[in-house]
Scaffold this active site. Structure first.
Site, PDB file in Angstrom:
ATOM      1  CB  CYS A  77      -0.936   0.047   1.106  1.00 10.26           C
ATOM      2  SG  CYS A  77      -2.344   1.128   0.856  1.00 10.26           S
ATOM      3  CG  HIS A 173      -2.932  -3.224   3.915  1.00 17.01           C
ATOM      4  ND1 HIS A 173      -1.947  -2.639   4.488  1.00 17.01           N
ATOM      5  CD2 HIS A 173      -3.794  -2.207   3.396  1.00 17.01           C
ATOM      6  CE1 HIS A 173      -2.156  -0.972   4.289  1.00 17.01           C
ATOM      7  NE2 HIS A 173      -3.159  -0.844   3.708  1.00 17.01           N
ATOM      8  CD  GLU A 175      -0.093  -5.300   5.763  1.00 16.37           C
ATOM      9  OE1 GLU A 175      -0.080  -6.015   4.928  1.00 16.37           O
ATOM     10  OE2 GLU A 175      -0.361  -3.928   6.070  1.00 16.37           O
TER      11      GLU A 175
HETATM   12  N1  GLN Z   1      -3.759   6.478   1.244  1.00 14.37           N
HETATM   13  C1  GLN Z   1      -2.407   6.114   1.668  1.00 14.37           C
HETATM   14  C2  GLN Z   1      -1.437   6.829   0.739  1.00 14.37           C
HETATM   15  O1  GLN Z   1      -1.728   7.524  -0.090  1.00 14.37           O
HETATM   16  C3  GLN Z   1      -2.187   4.788   1.619  1.00 14.37           C
HETATM   17  C4  GLN Z   1      -2.997   3.755   2.567  1.00 14.37           C
HETATM   18  C5  GLN Z   1      -2.389   2.582   2.942  1.00 14.37           C
HETATM   19  O2  GLN Z   1      -1.397   2.430   3.087  1.00 14.37           O
HETATM   20  N2  GLN Z   1      -3.450   1.710   3.570  1.00 14.37           N
HETATM   21  O3  GLN Z   1      -0.158   6.873   1.383  1.00 14.37           O
END
Ligand code: GLN
Length: 189
Positions: A77, A173, A175
């Site tokens: 992410c 994610h 995890e």
């Molecule tokens: N929206 C976050 C970003 O742009 C990422 C979200 C996440 O890691 N769950 O950094």
């Protein structure tokens, strides 16, 4: 095997927990010297601008870029955003992985969602089920370079996981689900 988890911000504790559950030594990385003898690095989800700013402040940008030429690195992410060659926002990026990524591609926090994905590369003989994927203000991998293999797509074809040699990026994610197949896949890298 010893895996570093970048512990500047975000859900690094969840990665450490799952690594320890599968018998791998995990260390929190906050300073360059914490990376001295790690065999790989995970960059967790969180807020990519914050992770980037802190990485600049603690002198981690160059050491992580150097690590990327010799060890596997996995970004989940926000971590995937941080690895990318470019995003549409101006923020510090490692720029080591040949993907272009769009932050918050699915909208606001309320548009977070879960879905099951076909990920042929991570299924095992013991568990051939789809991967349950949690997307939290997730990014989308908009394009990938020629050396990058797409590992997973949403049903409409949009890319949510990719690998370039020793670099792995997931928009979701692994995890958070208790399914350790992505972590095992990363360890196999
Ligand atoms: N929206 C976050 C970003 O742009 C990422 C979200 C996440 O890691 N769950 O950094």
């Amino acid at each position: 095997m010893k895996i570093g988890v970048l512990a500047l911000q975000g859900d690094f504790a969840e990665h450490i927990q799952i690594l320890e559950k599968i018998g791998v030594t995990a260390v929190e990385v906050r300073l360059p010297q914490d990376m001295a003898d790690i065999d790989g690095l995970i960059i967790p989800g969180g807020e990519s601008t914050t992770i980037g700013k802190l990485a600049v402040r603690f002198g981690l940008m160059e050491p992580i870029r150097q690590l990327a030429s010799t060890r596997p690195i996995w970004g989940t992410c926000a971590g995937a955003i941080f690895l990318a060659r470019d995003s549409r926002h101006s923020q510090p990026l490692l720029g080591v992985m040949d993907i272009s990524i769009r932050r918050n591609a699915f909208g606001r926090q309320a548009e977070s969602f879960e879905t099951d994905l076909d990920v042929p590369d991570v299924v095992t003989a013991e568990n051939s089920q789809k991967v349950h994927a949690v997307f939290i203000r997730a990014p989308l991998i908009e394009s990938v370079g020629t050396d990058v293999k797409v590992l997973a797509r949403l049903p409409d074809g949009r890319i949510v996981a990719a690998r370039q040699l020793n670099l792995l990026a997931t928009a979701f994610h692994p995890e958070l689900t208790g399914d350790d197949r992505f972590h095992r896949y990363f360890l196999s890298m």
